[in-house]
Design an enzyme around this catalytic site. Sequence first.
Site, PDB file in Angstrom:
ATOM      1  N   ARG A 141      12.518  45.830   2.735  1.00  0.00           N
ATOM      2  CA  ARG A 141      12.768  44.939   1.587  1.00  0.00           C
ATOM      3  C   ARG A 141      14.103  44.208   1.698  1.00  0.00           C
ATOM      4  NH1 ARG A 141      10.231  49.441  -0.838  1.00  0.00           N
ATOM      5  NH2 ARG A 141       8.173  48.922  -1.676  1.00  0.00           N
ATOM      6  N   LYS A 163      16.377  29.792   3.487  1.00  0.00           N
ATOM      7  CA  LYS A 163      14.933  29.570   3.542  1.00  0.00           C
ATOM      8  C   LYS A 163      14.396  30.079   4.878  1.00  0.00           C
ATOM      9  CE  LYS A 163      13.278  25.610   2.056  1.00  0.00           C
ATOM     10  NZ  LYS A 163      13.142  24.156   1.777  1.00  0.00           N
ATOM     11  N   GLU A 205      18.707  15.264  11.033  1.00  0.00           N
ATOM     12  CA  GLU A 205      19.103  16.042   9.854  1.00  0.00           C
ATOM     13  C   GLU A 205      20.536  15.731   9.431  1.00  0.00           C
ATOM     14  OE1 GLU A 205      17.218  17.832   7.984  1.00  0.00           O
ATOM     15  OE2 GLU A 205      15.515  18.519   9.185  1.00  0.00           O
ATOM     16  N   LYS A 246      25.048  20.776   2.449  1.00  0.00           N
ATOM     17  CA  LYS A 246      23.945  21.694   2.159  1.00  0.00           C
ATOM     18  C   LYS A 246      24.409  22.862   1.310  1.00  0.00           C
ATOM     19  CE  LYS A 246      19.831  23.850   3.788  1.00  0.00           C
ATOM     20  NZ  LYS A 246      18.819  23.959   4.859  1.00  0.00           N
ATOM     21  N   GLU A 256      15.434  26.218  -4.853  1.00  0.00           N
ATOM     22  CA  GLU A 256      14.729  24.947  -4.781  1.00  0.00           C
ATOM     23  C   GLU A 256      13.860  24.687  -6.004  1.00  0.00           C
ATOM     24  OE1 GLU A 256      13.470  23.118  -0.784  1.00  0.00           O
ATOM     25  OE2 GLU A 256      11.558  23.574  -1.742  1.00  0.00           O
ATOM     26  N   ARG A 260      17.886  20.913  -5.095  1.00  0.00           N
ATOM     27  CA  ARG A 260      17.762  21.248  -3.678  1.00  0.00           C
ATOM     28  C   ARG A 260      16.579  20.556  -3.019  1.00  0.00           C
ATOM     29  NH1 ARG A 260      18.182  27.252  -0.785  1.00  0.00           N
ATOM     30  NH2 ARG A 260      17.703  26.526   1.321  1.00  0.00           N
ATOM     31  N   ASN A 264      14.766  17.645   1.162  1.00  0.00           N
ATOM     32  CA  ASN A 264      13.512  17.409   1.868  1.00  0.00           C
ATOM     33  C   ASN A 264      13.233  15.922   2.082  1.00  0.00           C
ATOM     34  OD1 ASN A 264      12.484  20.170   2.161  1.00  0.00           O
ATOM     35  ND2 ASN A 264      12.456  20.161  -0.069  1.00  0.00           N
ATOM     36  N   HIS A 267      10.811  14.839   4.758  1.00  0.00           N
ATOM     37  CA  HIS A 267      10.070  16.002   5.228  1.00  0.00           C
ATOM     38  C   HIS A 267       8.591  16.000   4.814  1.00  0.00           C
ATOM     39  CE1 HIS A 267      14.046  17.336   6.238  1.00  0.00           C
ATOM     40  NE2 HIS A 267      13.617  18.485   6.695  1.00  0.00           N
ATOM     41  N   HIS A 271       6.411  16.544   7.813  1.00  0.00           N
ATOM     42  CA  HIS A 271       5.587  17.742   7.965  1.00  0.00           C
ATOM     43  C   HIS A 271       4.120  17.377   8.184  1.00  0.00           C
ATOM     44  CE1 HIS A 271       8.583  20.697   5.843  1.00  0.00           C
ATOM     45  NE2 HIS A 271       8.933  20.385   7.074  1.00  0.00           N
ATOM     46  N   HIS A 286      10.313  18.682  15.188  1.00  0.00           N
ATOM     47  CA  HIS A 286      10.606  18.585  13.756  1.00  0.00           C
ATOM     48  C   HIS A 286      11.561  17.440  13.418  1.00  0.00           C
ATOM     49  CE1 HIS A 286      11.340  19.756   9.629  1.00  0.00           C
ATOM     50  NE2 HIS A 286      12.624  19.842   9.879  1.00  0.00           N
TER      51      HIS A 286
END
Length: 388
Positions: A141, A163, A205, A246, A256, A260, A264, A267, A271, A286
């Site tokens: 955990r 993330k 980025e 960031k 997010e 936040r 993206n 993206h 994506h 990417h």
Amino acid sequence: MNMSSRSAGRSEGQSKEHAPERLVHVPLGERAYDILIGPGLITRAGGEITARLKGRKAAIVTDEHVAPLYLEALMDSLQTDGIEAVSLTLPAGEKTKSFEHLATVADMVLSARIERNDAVIALGGGVIGDLAGFAAGIVRRGVRFVQIPTSLLAQVDSSVGGKTGINTRHGKNLLGVFHQPDLVLADTAALDSLSEREFRAGYAEVAKYGLIDQPDFFAWLEKNWKAVFAGGPERIEAIAISCQAKSDVVVEDERETGPRVLLNLGHTFGHALEAATEYDSSRLVHGEGVAIGMVLAHQFSARMNLASPDDAARVTAHLKAVGLPTSMSDIPGKLPPTEKLLDAIAQDKKVQSGKLTFILTHGIGQSFVANDVPSSEVLSFLEEKRPK
């Protein structure tokens, strides 16, 4: 002030003769951590880790491209500072972010008897960071996690913010957890081993941070990108500014649910294009998808009369100047039907209650969240922009 310069040699026994490095602190209360940016950090990783973590065992996850370059140096550094380490080397590439490899990493971590105060260390690019971070977040955990990003993309984006995730047949990064690292060591010397294509992909980025809300930074990049590519102080400066940008957003919106999501930018389109190429890195990686996605986001904003076409042209010109792809026609091979691209967009995490959500713009550095974008407009736009 979250970002500062400091000399290396924080731990006892380390040389004081290293060049100054940059430090970005991410103030998240009990989950706060430092991002160190500068050359030579891999060889000093043991000291930096022992200065912050109590555990004395580590499980390193890396890939077949990075391991021959840096794994031995990292293992030596950990051993010197009394950290017992094991390592796992995985295939390189986006397809490694899978159920199969997640199970392999988790089994290795458990077999090594890594406890909660010990660390999983990601040594590699964004794929390794996302995969190892996911394992670190779910084993027992949650165990300690150290990011040692070796690509520009990972140093300025995926290693910061917590993330993690893997891909499925339904889309990219749809399974994962938020699990903040305890330390990020961005060794800028590692970037010298990247191919030009990999460095350019990471630069997308970097440019993104200027396009989101820092128009002055984007203008600085337009003037200084060649120096950033060449290395030296401009490269460290660009990485530090990106990490600080960031960090600021993550601190405001860690999971997010608000601002936040602006990170993206590019993206959602990107994506979808990655999914359309089945994550085949020979066709698209990417950062290249993000570059095309940012151009498409600016062009779509202009189409919707939200921004000037001149801004889209400026973004296109800069990304093209650095050698990045800027249109779907730049992707080798055949793309699936436009409806399939729209389906991939509809699976994206930015979808809310089935409504299409995009990061659009009013101009350079003026991005915003656009909810309930008409799918018919997106479909006709993609049909217009796809290769004929």
